[in-house]
Design an enzyme around this catalytic site. Structure first.
Site, PDB file in Angstrom:
ATOM      1  N   GLU A 224       6.555 -12.508  -0.774  1.00  0.00           N
ATOM      2  CA  GLU A 224       7.183 -11.206  -1.057  1.00  0.00           C
ATOM      3  C   GLU A 224       6.330 -10.397  -2.028  1.00  0.00           C
ATOM      4  OE1 GLU A 224       8.958  -8.229  -3.274  1.00  0.00           O
ATOM      5  OE2 GLU A 224       8.538 -10.132  -4.207  1.00  0.00           O
ATOM      6  N   GLY A 227       3.406  -7.999  -0.629  1.00  0.00           N
ATOM      7  CA  GLY A 227       3.798  -6.674  -0.126  1.00  0.00           C
ATOM      8  C   GLY A 227       4.218  -5.759  -1.262  1.00  0.00           C
ATOM      9  N   GLU A 228       4.922  -6.331  -2.231  1.00  0.00           N
ATOM     10  CA  GLU A 228       5.386  -5.552  -3.393  1.00  0.00           C
ATOM     11  C   GLU A 228       4.197  -4.940  -4.139  1.00  0.00           C
ATOM     12  OE1 GLU A 228       8.088  -7.711  -5.930  1.00  0.00           O
ATOM     13  OE2 GLU A 228       7.628  -6.476  -7.671  1.00  0.00           O
ATOM     14  N   ARG A 229       3.157  -5.761  -4.325  1.00  0.00           N
ATOM     15  CA  ARG A 229       1.975  -5.272  -5.061  1.00  0.00           C
ATOM     16  C   ARG A 229       1.294  -4.132  -4.300  1.00  0.00           C
ATOM     17  NH1 ARG A 229       0.557 -11.489  -6.780  1.00  0.00           N
ATOM     18  NH2 ARG A 229       1.992 -11.484  -8.536  1.00  0.00           N
ATOM     19  N   GLY A 232       3.268  -0.903  -4.497  1.00  0.00           N
ATOM     20  CA  GLY A 232       3.171  -0.336  -5.848  1.00  0.00           C
ATOM     21  C   GLY A 232       1.846   0.389  -6.028  1.00  0.00           C
TER      22      GLY A 232
END
Ligand SMILES: Cc1cc2nc3c(=O)[nH]c(=O)nc-3n(C[C@H](O)[C@H](O)[C@H](O)COP(=O)(O)OP(=O)(O)OC[C@H]3O[C@@H](n4cnc5c(N)ncnc54)[C@H](O)[C@@H]3O)c2cc1C
Length: 365
Positions: A224, A227-229, A232
């Site tokens: 997860e 994708g978050e990085r 951002g």
């Protein structure tokens, strides 16, 4: 998307910054327009797009002028919901993913704890088997959307003796007895998004709250985070480009010593450098997103993109504030706000130091 952001969100940016949160209708409106599920399958209410669409959404939301909005939307659409699509049961998808894509349920993702941030493996929230379900106890810290979420994707320990194989994810309703928001945190930037500390005190859930496989939570949350990085990075680099463009226009108009300040070599060269670095960060983000979209797992490249973008975006914001002079320091131009917002990219979702560690590890160091 741009028209929507500029006409319906941007006019409220200042008000939401002052209030410390933006209203829930934003999620519903985004859901109605289809923006909370751009790359989710049509069968769950998504648009059936790909990662390119998610990048565009993050970039366009930067035009709102209040980065906290983009961050909170990213938590909903790119952080809390991807594990439900990838690891969830059909029942969990219908119960959480579908209403989240519609903007009817707000979701948060709770990894960080008071004693565990960078070191995810140090988390202390425990989910213990009890009857045919689990009892969860622990605290979660700095949780975006935490104060208003209807459901929370939670990282827990289900077996302390099993090391990295002892973690499990859950998706839990926040109105369960024992689940509470102990406080909301005031903060430097991203002020239009709420940030909460959550307490789980004997929260009883049935076994269908388990998300993914018991014992696989560490690997699942590391997936997860990639994708978050990336998302951002996309939003932050786009935000920096906007401030760059505004600063460039200002430097052409503002005069000192009888000439536009942008014509001084010291400033002209700074613009050249900023554009070069920002373009580098943008292209690294696009190239990495393409690999991610193709199903590759480019951990080192994602970490490089986050590390590099964090450094570049903060350098650019700092230089832009300097070029604006006193007007940059004053709130009315919005540059100081962007400068404050940008600081988070070097801390959240894995700080610079952690990105360096990840990159170095892939070199066998
Ligand atoms: C506004 C905001 C929103 C957030 N939203 C969420 C959210 O929605 N969900 C969530 O789970 N979390 C969220 N976070 C938490 C965020 O991801 C953490 O703050 C971040 O991972 C860093 O953890 P920490 O604050 O505990 O710092 P620590 O881990 O305590 O680190 C402190 C410092 O030590 C450094 N350090 C740590 N280990 C090493 C090492 N091995 N080598 C060198 N230096 C090291 C760090 O880089 C950092 O500079 C949010 C944070 C903020 C500020």
């Amino acid at each position: 998307m741009r028209k929507f952001v500029e006409s319906e969100l941007a006019p409220h940016a200042l008000e939401w910054e002052d209030e410390g949160h933006f209203p829930d209708w934003v999620f519903k409106r985004l859901g109605d327009l289809g923006y909370l599920g751009v790359h989710y399958p049509v069968e769950y209410g998504g648009q059936g797009g790909d990662w390119g669409h998610a990048i565009v959404l993050a970039e366009e939301l930067a035009r709102c002028g209040s980065a906290g909005v983009g961050m909170a939307v990213a938590v909903q659409a790119e952080m809390a919901t991807p594990p439900i699509l990838k690891f969830g049961t059909e029942e969990q998808k219908q119960r959480y993913l579908v209403p989240a894509i519609r903007g009817e349920k707000i979701l948060c993702l709770a990894i960080t704890e008071p004693n565990a941030g960078s070191d995810v493996a140090a988390i202390e929230t425990v989910a213990r088997r009890h009857g045919d379900g689990f009892v969860i106890n622990g605290r979660k810290m700095f949780i975006t959307n935490g104060a208003r979420a209807h459901a929370c994707v939670l990282v827990t320990r289900t077996d302390k003796s099993a090391g990295h194989e002892g973690f499990s994810l859950f998706v839990v309703d926040t109105d369960l007895p024992g689940f509470s928001v102990s406080r909301e945190l005031d903060k430097l930037g991203m002020r239009s998004s709420d940030t909460a500390e959550l307490v789980l005190d004997d929260v009883r859930v049935s076994s269908d709250a388990l998300l993914g496989s018991e014992g696989r939570g560490f690997v699942e949350i590391m997936w997860e985070l990639q994708g978050e990085r990336l998302i951002g990075v996309a939003g932050s680099v786009a935000g920096a480009w906007l401030v760059f463009e505004r600063t460039l226009a200002y430097a052409k108009e503002r005069h000192a010593f009888g000439q536009p300040i942008g014509s001084f070599q010291a400033i002209r060269h700074r613009f050249a450098e900023m554009a070069t670095e920002l373009e580098g960060a943008r292209q690294l983000c696009y190239d990495t997103a393409l690999s991610w979209e193709k199903g590759e797992y480019p951990v080192a490249q994602i970490s490089m993109a986050k590390l590099y973008a964090g450094l570049v975006v903060n350098r650019v914001m700092n230089a832009c504030l300097q070029i604006f002079g006193g007007s940059g320091y004053a709130s009315e131009t919005g540059v100081e706000r962007a400068w404050r917002d940008a600081r988070l990219l070097r801390i959240g979702a894995g700080a610079d130091e952690i990105m360096r560690e990840v990159i170095a590890k892939t070199m066998g160091l």
